[in-house]
Write an enzyme that holds these catalytic residues in place. Structure first.
Site, PDB file in Angstrom:
ATOM      1  N   LYS A  54       0.842  -1.201   0.000  1.00 11.20           N
ATOM      2  CA  LYS A  54       0.000   0.000   0.000  1.00 11.20           C
ATOM      3  C   LYS A  54       0.880   1.256   0.000  1.00 11.20           C
ATOM      4  CE  LYS A  54      -3.881  -2.258   2.235  1.00 11.20           C
ATOM      5  NZ  LYS A  54      -4.503  -2.701   3.479  1.00 11.20           N
ATOM      6  N   GLN A  98      -4.721  -1.264   9.633  1.00  8.45           N
ATOM      7  CA  GLN A  98      -4.646  -2.610   9.052  1.00  8.45           C
ATOM      8  C   GLN A  98      -5.269  -3.634  10.005  1.00  8.45           C
ATOM      9  OE1 GLN A  98      -3.396  -3.354   5.881  1.00  8.45           O
ATOM     10  NE2 GLN A  98      -4.208  -5.391   6.311  1.00  8.45           N
ATOM     11  N   ASP A 121     -11.179   2.970   4.191  1.00  5.13           N
ATOM     12  CA  ASP A 121     -11.584   1.566   4.108  1.00  5.13           C
ATOM     13  C   ASP A 121     -13.112   1.443   4.077  1.00  5.13           C
ATOM     14  OD1 ASP A 121      -9.769  -0.460   3.760  1.00  5.13           O
ATOM     15  OD2 ASP A 121      -9.229  -0.641   5.884  1.00  5.13           O
TER      16      ASP A 121
END
Ligand code: NDP
Length: 296
Positions: A54, A98, A121
Protein backbone atom coordinates in the site's frame (compact mmCIF):
# COMPACT_ATOMS: atom_id res chain seq x y z
CA UNK A 1 -18.92 -20.53 -24.46
CA UNK A 2 -15.42 -19.51 -23.48
CA UNK A 3 -15.47 -16.67 -20.98
CA UNK A 4 -13.82 -13.33 -21.52
CA UNK A 5 -11.17 -12.86 -18.84
CA UNK A 6 -11.68 -9.68 -16.82
CA UNK A 7 -8.09 -8.57 -16.30
CA UNK A 8 -8.01 -6.95 -12.86
CA UNK A 9 -4.30 -6.31 -13.06
CA UNK A 10 -4.63 -4.24 -16.22
CA UNK A 11 -7.75 -2.47 -14.94
CA UNK A 12 -6.03 -1.64 -11.64
CA UNK A 13 -3.09 -0.15 -13.59
CA UNK A 14 -5.61 2.02 -15.47
CA UNK A 15 -7.22 3.17 -12.20
CA UNK A 16 -3.81 3.98 -10.70
CA UNK A 17 -2.88 5.98 -13.81
CA UNK A 18 -6.16 7.93 -13.52
CA UNK A 19 -5.44 8.60 -9.83
CA UNK A 20 -1.85 9.68 -10.60
CA UNK A 21 -3.12 12.06 -13.26
CA UNK A 22 -5.60 13.67 -10.85
CA UNK A 23 -2.99 13.88 -8.10
CA UNK A 24 -0.61 15.70 -10.46
CA UNK A 25 -3.42 18.16 -11.31
CA UNK A 26 -4.25 18.72 -7.64
CA UNK A 27 -0.62 19.54 -6.92
CA UNK A 28 -0.24 21.85 -9.88
CA UNK A 29 -3.55 23.67 -9.73
CA UNK A 30 -4.31 23.66 -5.99
CA UNK A 31 -0.95 23.03 -4.29
CA UNK A 32 -2.46 20.02 -2.48
CA UNK A 33 -0.87 16.57 -2.12
CA UNK A 34 -3.23 13.83 -0.91
CA UNK A 35 -1.87 11.90 2.07
CA UNK A 36 -2.65 8.38 3.28
CA UNK A 37 -1.74 7.22 6.80
CA UNK A 38 -1.54 3.47 7.36
CA UNK A 39 -1.39 2.14 10.90
CA UNK A 40 -0.02 -1.34 11.54
CA UNK A 41 -0.12 -2.85 15.02
CA UNK A 42 2.05 -5.92 15.56
CA UNK A 43 3.99 -8.10 13.18
CA UNK A 44 1.49 -10.27 11.33
CA UNK A 45 3.47 -11.28 8.21
CA UNK A 46 0.56 -10.98 5.74
CA UNK A 47 -0.36 -7.55 7.14
CA UNK A 48 3.26 -6.40 6.79
CA UNK A 49 3.22 -7.39 3.10
CA UNK A 50 -0.09 -5.54 2.51
CA UNK A 51 1.11 -2.41 4.31
CA UNK A 52 4.38 -2.34 2.35
CA UNK A 53 2.51 -2.73 -0.91
CA UNK A 54 0.00 0.00 0.00
CA UNK A 55 2.83 2.41 0.95
CA UNK A 56 4.71 1.72 -2.28
CA UNK A 57 1.69 2.24 -4.52
CA UNK A 58 0.65 5.38 -2.62
CA UNK A 59 4.03 6.98 -3.37
CA UNK A 60 3.97 5.75 -6.99
CA UNK A 61 0.77 7.73 -7.71
CA UNK A 62 2.34 10.86 -6.22
CA UNK A 63 0.62 10.87 -2.84
CA UNK A 64 2.27 11.18 0.57
CA UNK A 65 2.43 7.94 2.54
CA UNK A 66 2.64 8.00 6.33
CA UNK A 67 3.34 4.63 7.90
CA UNK A 68 2.86 4.12 11.64
CA UNK A 69 4.16 0.82 12.93
CA UNK A 70 3.24 0.08 16.52
CA UNK A 71 4.31 -2.73 18.86
CA UNK A 72 1.94 -5.70 19.20
CA UNK A 73 1.35 -4.82 22.87
CA UNK A 74 0.33 -1.19 22.14
CA UNK A 75 -2.48 -0.11 24.44
CA UNK A 76 -5.89 0.89 23.12
CA UNK A 77 -5.36 4.31 24.66
CA UNK A 78 -2.14 4.87 22.68
CA UNK A 79 -3.69 3.65 19.43
CA UNK A 80 -6.73 5.90 19.90
CA UNK A 81 -4.42 8.83 20.67
CA UNK A 82 -2.57 8.26 17.38
CA UNK A 83 -5.86 8.09 15.44
CA UNK A 84 -6.97 11.30 17.14
CA UNK A 85 -3.77 12.99 15.98
CA UNK A 86 -4.21 11.74 12.41
CA UNK A 87 -7.87 12.84 12.44
CA UNK A 88 -6.81 16.42 13.09
CA UNK A 89 -3.77 16.45 10.78
CA UNK A 90 -4.73 18.41 7.61
CA UNK A 91 -1.97 16.67 5.60
CA UNK A 92 -3.68 13.31 6.18
CA UNK A 93 -6.75 12.74 3.99
CA UNK A 94 -7.08 9.00 4.45
CA UNK A 95 -6.52 6.76 7.49
CA UNK A 96 -6.34 2.99 7.31
CA UNK A 97 -5.87 0.76 10.32
CA UNK A 98 -4.65 -2.61 9.05
CA UNK A 99 -6.84 -5.47 10.26
CA UNK A 100 -6.82 -7.84 12.03
CA UNK A 101 -5.72 -6.07 15.21
CA UNK A 102 -4.16 -7.97 18.12
CA UNK A 103 -6.84 -9.59 20.30
CA UNK A 104 -6.60 -7.11 23.21
CA UNK A 105 -7.74 -4.22 20.97
CA UNK A 106 -11.42 -3.59 20.23
CA UNK A 107 -11.62 -3.39 16.41
CA UNK A 108 -15.05 -1.76 16.30
CA UNK A 109 -14.03 0.91 18.80
CA UNK A 110 -10.80 1.62 16.90
CA UNK A 111 -12.43 1.79 13.45
CA UNK A 112 -15.25 3.99 14.73
CA UNK A 113 -12.72 6.44 16.20
CA UNK A 114 -11.49 7.32 12.68
CA UNK A 115 -12.97 10.51 11.24
CA UNK A 116 -15.60 9.08 8.79
CA UNK A 117 -14.44 11.55 6.13
CA UNK A 118 -10.93 10.00 6.33
CA UNK A 119 -12.14 6.39 6.64
CA UNK A 120 -10.81 5.20 3.27
CA UNK A 121 -11.58 1.57 4.11
CA UNK A 122 -15.27 2.49 4.46
CA UNK A 123 -15.69 0.42 7.63
CA UNK A 124 -16.83 3.22 9.99
CA UNK A 125 -20.41 2.75 11.14
CA UNK A 126 -21.36 6.15 9.63
CA UNK A 127 -20.10 5.10 6.22
CA UNK A 128 -21.88 1.76 6.50
CA UNK A 129 -25.12 3.64 7.27
CA UNK A 130 -24.61 6.17 4.48
CA UNK A 131 -23.99 3.38 1.94
CA UNK A 132 -27.03 1.46 3.20
CA UNK A 133 -29.25 4.51 2.73
CA UNK A 134 -27.84 5.34 -0.71
CA UNK A 135 -26.00 8.48 0.44
CA UNK A 136 -22.51 9.66 -0.43
CA UNK A 137 -20.03 7.66 1.67
CA UNK A 138 -16.58 6.12 1.65
CA UNK A 139 -17.05 2.67 0.07
CA UNK A 140 -15.04 -0.43 1.10
CA UNK A 141 -12.24 -0.97 -1.42
CA UNK A 142 -12.78 -4.60 -2.47
CA UNK A 143 -16.50 -4.27 -3.34
CA UNK A 144 -15.80 -0.91 -5.00
CA UNK A 145 -13.22 -2.64 -7.21
CA UNK A 146 -15.73 -5.37 -8.09
CA UNK A 147 -18.36 -2.76 -8.97
CA UNK A 148 -15.93 -0.86 -11.20
CA UNK A 149 -15.07 -4.03 -13.12
CA UNK A 150 -18.76 -4.92 -13.54
CA UNK A 151 -19.61 -1.42 -14.78
CA UNK A 152 -16.66 -1.45 -17.17
CA UNK A 153 -17.78 -4.81 -18.58
CA UNK A 154 -21.55 -4.24 -18.74
CA UNK A 155 -22.09 -0.50 -18.78
CA UNK A 156 -25.46 -0.50 -16.98
CA UNK A 157 -26.21 -3.24 -14.42
CA UNK A 158 -29.86 -2.20 -14.15
CA UNK A 159 -32.33 -5.08 -13.82
CA UNK A 160 -29.70 -7.82 -13.68
CA UNK A 161 -30.04 -10.71 -11.21
CA UNK A 162 -27.02 -10.69 -8.91
CA UNK A 163 -26.01 -13.19 -6.25
CA UNK A 164 -23.41 -12.35 -3.64
CA UNK A 165 -22.13 -15.44 -1.84
CA UNK A 166 -20.91 -14.30 1.59
CA UNK A 167 -22.32 -11.74 4.02
CA UNK A 168 -19.24 -10.31 5.71
CA UNK A 169 -19.13 -6.63 6.66
CA UNK A 170 -16.06 -5.99 4.52
CA UNK A 171 -17.11 -7.69 1.28
CA UNK A 172 -20.52 -9.41 1.04
CA UNK A 173 -22.84 -6.84 2.61
CA UNK A 174 -21.34 -3.69 1.02
CA UNK A 175 -21.14 -5.51 -2.33
CA UNK A 176 -24.85 -6.27 -2.14
CA UNK A 177 -25.61 -2.60 -1.28
CA UNK A 178 -23.58 -1.40 -4.25
CA UNK A 179 -25.32 -3.78 -6.65
CA UNK A 180 -28.68 -2.68 -5.28
CA UNK A 181 -27.57 0.93 -5.79
CA UNK A 182 -26.98 0.06 -9.45
CA UNK A 183 -30.52 -1.41 -9.65
CA UNK A 184 -29.68 -5.11 -9.68
CA UNK A 185 -32.06 -7.59 -8.09
CA UNK A 186 -29.80 -8.86 -5.33
CA UNK A 187 -29.70 -12.12 -3.39
CA UNK A 188 -27.23 -12.52 -0.54
CA UNK A 189 -26.31 -16.17 0.04
CA UNK A 190 -24.41 -17.55 3.06
CA UNK A 191 -23.64 -20.76 4.90
CA UNK A 192 -27.30 -21.36 5.79
CA UNK A 193 -28.66 -20.78 2.27
CA UNK A 194 -30.87 -23.66 1.12
CA UNK A 195 -29.96 -24.99 -2.31
CA UNK A 196 -27.08 -22.64 -3.14
CA UNK A 197 -26.56 -24.21 -6.59
CA UNK A 198 -30.11 -23.27 -7.58
CA UNK A 199 -29.70 -19.71 -6.28
CA UNK A 200 -26.44 -19.27 -8.20
CA UNK A 201 -27.86 -20.79 -11.42
CA UNK A 202 -30.42 -17.97 -11.65
CA UNK A 203 -27.82 -15.18 -11.50
CA UNK A 204 -26.56 -12.96 -14.30
CA UNK A 205 -23.83 -11.77 -11.92
CA UNK A 206 -22.15 -14.01 -9.34
CA UNK A 207 -19.84 -12.47 -6.73
CA UNK A 208 -18.15 -15.16 -4.63
CA UNK A 209 -16.69 -13.96 -1.31
CA UNK A 210 -16.55 -17.03 0.88
CA UNK A 211 -12.97 -18.12 1.54
CA UNK A 212 -13.43 -21.76 0.47
CA UNK A 213 -11.16 -22.94 -2.34
CA UNK A 214 -13.00 -23.61 -5.63
CA UNK A 215 -16.34 -24.29 -3.91
CA UNK A 216 -18.42 -22.94 -6.83
CA UNK A 217 -18.25 -25.43 -9.71
CA UNK A 218 -18.86 -24.50 -13.33
CA UNK A 219 -22.22 -26.27 -13.52
CA UNK A 220 -23.69 -23.79 -11.00
CA UNK A 221 -22.97 -20.94 -13.40
CA UNK A 222 -25.70 -19.77 -15.79
CA UNK A 223 -24.54 -19.74 -19.41
CA UNK A 224 -23.12 -16.27 -20.16
CA UNK A 225 -23.12 -15.00 -16.54
CA UNK A 226 -20.41 -12.69 -15.21
CA UNK A 227 -18.37 -14.18 -12.37
CA UNK A 228 -16.40 -12.04 -9.93
CA UNK A 229 -14.23 -14.19 -7.69
CA UNK A 230 -13.16 -12.37 -4.52
CA UNK A 231 -11.75 -15.42 -2.75
CA UNK A 232 -8.05 -15.72 -2.08
CA UNK A 233 -7.19 -19.21 -0.87
CA UNK A 234 -3.75 -20.70 -0.50
CA UNK A 235 -3.69 -24.40 -1.34
CA UNK A 236 -1.09 -27.03 -2.06
CA UNK A 237 -1.44 -28.85 -5.39
CA UNK A 238 1.05 -31.20 -7.04
CA UNK A 239 3.49 -30.34 -4.25
CA UNK A 240 3.32 -26.61 -5.03
CA UNK A 241 1.72 -23.70 -3.18
CA UNK A 242 -0.97 -22.07 -5.26
CA UNK A 243 -3.53 -19.27 -4.95
CA UNK A 244 -7.07 -20.14 -6.01
CA UNK A 245 -10.41 -18.38 -5.75
CA UNK A 246 -13.78 -19.49 -4.42
CA UNK A 247 -14.81 -20.50 -7.95
CA UNK A 248 -13.48 -23.47 -9.89
CA UNK A 249 -11.99 -21.32 -12.63
CA UNK A 250 -11.48 -23.96 -15.32
CA UNK A 251 -15.07 -25.27 -15.35
CA UNK A 252 -16.68 -21.86 -14.70
CA UNK A 253 -14.76 -20.28 -17.60
CA UNK A 254 -16.46 -22.77 -19.94
CA UNK A 255 -19.94 -21.43 -19.09
CA UNK A 256 -19.47 -17.84 -17.93
CA UNK A 257 -19.59 -14.88 -20.30
CA UNK A 258 -16.83 -13.18 -18.32
CA UNK A 259 -14.78 -14.11 -15.26
CA UNK A 260 -12.07 -12.68 -13.02
CA UNK A 261 -9.02 -14.90 -12.48
CA UNK A 262 -7.26 -15.52 -9.15
CA UNK A 263 -4.67 -14.13 -8.90
CA UNK A 264 -4.94 -11.09 -11.15
CA UNK A 265 -8.64 -10.29 -10.76
CA UNK A 266 -10.19 -8.60 -7.75
CA UNK A 267 -6.95 -8.58 -5.69
CA UNK A 268 -5.08 -5.81 -7.57
CA UNK A 269 -8.23 -3.66 -7.69
CA UNK A 270 -8.42 -3.45 -3.89
CA UNK A 271 -5.31 -1.28 -3.43
CA UNK A 272 -6.13 0.73 -6.57
CA UNK A 273 -9.50 1.56 -4.97
CA UNK A 274 -7.80 2.50 -1.71
CA UNK A 275 -5.82 5.10 -3.67
CA UNK A 276 -9.01 6.22 -5.44
CA UNK A 277 -10.76 6.60 -2.06
CA UNK A 278 -7.86 8.65 -0.68
CA UNK A 279 -8.07 10.97 -3.69
CA UNK A 280 -11.85 11.25 -3.24
CA UNK A 281 -11.43 12.03 0.48
CA UNK A 282 -8.86 14.72 -0.36
CA UNK A 283 -11.13 16.34 -2.97
CA UNK A 284 -14.09 16.33 -0.57
CA UNK A 285 -11.97 17.78 2.27
CA UNK A 286 -10.96 20.66 0.01
CA UNK A 287 -14.39 21.29 -1.49
CA UNK A 288 -13.19 20.20 -4.95
CA UNK A 289 -15.14 18.11 -7.48
CA UNK A 290 -14.76 14.37 -6.99
CA UNK A 291 -12.73 12.40 -9.53
CA UNK A 292 -14.97 10.94 -12.22
CA UNK A 293 -15.35 7.17 -12.51
CA UNK A 294 -13.50 6.46 -9.27
CA UNK A 295 -16.42 6.49 -6.84
CA UNK A 296 -19.54 4.35 -6.43
P1 NDP B 1 -15.66 -14.07 5.94
O1 NDP B 1 -15.09 -15.33 6.48
O2 NDP B 1 -15.81 -12.89 6.83
O3 NDP B 1 -17.11 -14.39 5.31
C1 NDP B 1 -17.31 -15.54 4.56
C2 NDP B 1 -18.77 -15.64 4.20
O4 NDP B 1 -18.94 -16.82 3.43
C3 NDP B 1 -19.71 -15.73 5.39
O5 NDP B 1 -20.79 -14.87 5.23
C4 NDP B 1 -20.16 -17.20 5.39
O6 NDP B 1 -21.50 -17.39 5.78
C5 NDP B 1 -20.06 -17.53 3.92
N1 NDP B 1 -19.89 -18.98 3.75
C6 NDP B 1 -19.04 -19.81 4.38
N2 NDP B 1 -19.19 -21.07 3.96
C7 NDP B 1 -20.18 -21.04 3.05
C8 NDP B 1 -20.82 -22.03 2.26
N3 NDP B 1 -20.47 -23.31 2.34
N4 NDP B 1 -21.80 -21.65 1.44
C9 NDP B 1 -22.17 -20.36 1.34
N5 NDP B 1 -21.60 -19.38 2.06
C10 NDP B 1 -20.62 -19.72 2.90
O7 NDP B 1 -14.78 -13.74 4.66
P2 NDP B 1 -14.49 -12.33 3.90
O8 NDP B 1 -15.74 -11.79 3.36
O9 NDP B 1 -13.62 -11.49 4.72
O10 NDP B 1 -13.59 -12.88 2.69
C11 NDP B 1 -14.08 -13.81 1.75
C12 NDP B 1 -12.96 -14.21 0.81
O11 NDP B 1 -12.53 -13.06 0.10
C13 NDP B 1 -11.71 -14.77 1.49
O12 NDP B 1 -11.12 -15.74 0.65
C14 NDP B 1 -10.78 -13.57 1.57
O13 NDP B 1 -9.42 -13.93 1.58
C15 NDP B 1 -11.13 -12.88 0.28
N6 NDP B 1 -10.87 -11.42 0.29
C16 NDP B 1 -10.22 -10.91 -0.79
C17 NDP B 1 -9.95 -9.57 -0.87
C18 NDP B 1 -9.26 -9.06 -2.09
O14 NDP B 1 -8.66 -8.02 -2.06
N7 NDP B 1 -9.37 -9.74 -3.23
C19 NDP B 1 -10.29 -8.65 0.21
C20 NDP B 1 -11.07 -9.27 1.26
C21 NDP B 1 -11.32 -10.62 1.30
P3 NDP B 1 -22.00 -17.18 7.31
O15 NDP B 1 -22.11 -15.70 7.49
O16 NDP B 1 -23.31 -17.85 7.34
O17 NDP B 1 -20.95 -17.80 8.19
Amino acid sequence: MVAQVIDGKAFAAKVRAQVADQVAKLKEENGITPGLAVVLVGEDPASQVYVRSKGKQTVEVGMNSYEHKLEANTSEEDLLALIDKLNSDPAVHGILVQLPLPKHLNEDLVINSIDPAKDVDGFHISNVGLLGTGQKSMVPCTPLGCLMMLREHHGSLSGMDAVVIGRSNIVGKPMAQLLLGDSCTVTIAHSRTKDLPDVVRRADIVVAAVGRPEMVPGDWIKEGATVIDVGINRIERDGKNKLVGDVDYASAAERAGAITPVPGGVGPMTIACLLANTLTACCRANGLPEPEGLTA
